[in-house]
Design a protein around this motif. Structure first.
Motif, mmCIF file in Angstrom:
data_model
loop_
_atom_site.group_PDB
_atom_site.id
_atom_site.type_symbol
_atom_site.label_atom_id
_atom_site.label_comp_id
_atom_site.label_asym_id
_atom_site.label_seq_id
_atom_site.Cartn_x
_atom_site.Cartn_y
_atom_site.Cartn_z
ATOM 1 N N PRO A 167 6.697 1.877 -8.335
ATOM 2 C CA PRO A 167 5.409 2.297 -8.909
ATOM 3 C C PRO A 167 4.899 1.315 -9.746
ATOM 4 O O PRO A 167 5.593 0.574 -10.458
ATOM 5 N N ILE A 168 3.531 1.170 -9.654
ATOM 6 C CA ILE A 168 2.783 0.396 -10.800
ATOM 7 C C ILE A 168 2.910 1.081 -12.043
ATOM 8 O O ILE A 168 2.462 2.515 -12.273
ATOM 9 N N CYS A 190 -5.870 0.963 -9.029
ATOM 10 C CA CYS A 190 -5.748 -0.576 -9.433
ATOM 11 C C CYS A 190 -6.521 -1.513 -9.293
ATOM 12 O O CYS A 190 -6.692 -1.963 -7.818
ATOM 13 N N PRO A 191 -7.080 -2.486 -9.987
ATOM 14 C CA PRO A 191 -8.227 -3.640 -9.912
ATOM 15 C C PRO A 191 -7.354 -4.576 -9.061
ATOM 16 O O PRO A 191 -6.002 -4.895 -8.919
ATOM 17 N N TRP A 192 -8.224 -5.459 -8.156
ATOM 18 C CA TRP A 192 -7.616 -6.260 -7.175
ATOM 19 C C TRP A 192 -6.968 -7.522 -8.107
ATOM 20 O O TRP A 192 -5.755 -7.816 -7.715
ATOM 21 N N HIS A 197 0.463 -8.674 -9.528
ATOM 22 C CA HIS A 197 1.827 -7.993 -9.243
ATOM 23 C C HIS A 197 2.486 -8.708 -7.935
ATOM 24 O O HIS A 197 3.686 -8.721 -7.821
ATOM 25 N N LEU A 198 1.670 -8.964 -6.932
ATOM 26 C CA LEU A 198 2.114 -9.578 -5.935
ATOM 27 C C LEU A 198 2.526 -10.968 -6.653
ATOM 28 O O LEU A 198 3.796 -11.470 -5.761
ATOM 29 N N HIS A 199 2.114 -11.774 -7.130
ATOM 30 C CA HIS A 199 2.665 -12.992 -7.668
ATOM 31 C C HIS A 199 4.019 -12.651 -8.282
ATOM 32 O O HIS A 199 5.151 -13.514 -7.744
ATOM 33 N N TYR A 200 4.305 -11.768 -8.956
ATOM 34 C CA TYR A 200 5.554 -11.399 -9.746
ATOM 35 C C TYR A 200 6.645 -10.667 -8.617
ATOM 36 O O TYR A 200 7.762 -10.930 -8.530
ATOM 37 N N ALA A 203 2.174 -2.805 2.134
ATOM 38 C CA ALA A 203 3.663 -3.569 1.921
ATOM 39 C C ALA A 203 4.240 -2.656 0.892
ATOM 40 O O ALA A 203 5.414 -3.094 0.538
ATOM 41 N N GLY A 204 3.562 -1.531 0.338
ATOM 42 C CA GLY A 204 4.371 -0.736 -0.491
ATOM 43 C C GLY A 204 3.860 -0.785 -2.021
ATOM 44 O O GLY A 204 4.039 0.134 -2.716
ATOM 45 N N LEU A 205 3.010 -1.667 -2.414
ATOM 46 C CA LEU A 205 2.494 -2.126 -3.792
ATOM 47 C C LEU A 205 1.197 -1.135 -3.972
ATOM 48 O O LEU A 205 0.263 -1.156 -3.316
ATOM 49 N N GLY A 206 1.644 -0.111 -5.008
ATOM 50 C CA GLY A 206 0.599 0.652 -5.384
ATOM 51 C C GLY A 206 0.504 1.934 -4.217
ATOM 52 O O GLY A 206 -0.585 2.657 -4.271
ATOM 53 N N LEU A 207 1.276 2.229 -3.439
ATOM 54 C CA LEU A 207 1.330 2.997 -2.262
ATOM 55 C C LEU A 207 0.897 4.568 -3.078
ATOM 56 O O LEU A 207 0.264 5.374 -2.505
#
Length: 142
Positions: free
Chosen positions: A35-36, A54-56, A62-65, A134-138
């Protein structure tokens, strides 16, 4: 040049500087599924409902990391029935040699109350949706 460390993590380097590390698919997907942190979330009113989002640009951080080497591609922008429709694809490389692709679509009315252009709003929503696939912020999609 591609370098592999003792733990199997791969990194691209050029001019002596490491640019990003590529991790195995399972590790990347597990990291994306975390989770974020609520500190990174915003809220806004839409009618009588308060939405958490969650703003773009936070999604991008988060994708970078969590998914080094990711790539976002807007595949099409169309005007359909008074709205802008954006189709995009998120690609995440993995050390297993896989390229993980997540496609999404989002739209925004041309007469939206948003201060940003409709195409920009739709593109950022499209990125958030592809990242959620992809699961991020789902967890934000209830």
């Amino acid at each position: 040049m591609l370098k592999t460390s003792s733990n199997g993590t791969q990194a691209f380097s050029g001019g002596g500087a490491i640019k990003f590390a590529i991790r195995p698919t399972a590790e990347t997907l597990a990291d994306l599924s975390r989770p974020i942190d609520p500190r990174h979330l915003k809220t806004r009113k839409q009618g009588t409902t308060t939405l958490t989002y969650c703003p773009w640009n936070t999604i991008a951080r988060h994708l970078h990391y969590r998914a080094p080497g990711w790539c976002w591609e807007v595949q099409s922008v169309q005007e359909v029935g008074g709205a802008v429709v954006v189709t995009g694809r998120l690609t995440i490389p993995s050390a297993d040699g896989d390229l993980l692709h997540y496609s999404a679509v989002a739209s925004e009315p041309l007469d939206s109350a948003s201060k940003a252009p409709a195409a920009e709003v739709a593109a950022s929503a499209c990125l958030r949706r592809a990242a959620a696939l992809a699961g991020l912020g789902l967890e934000l999609w209830g």
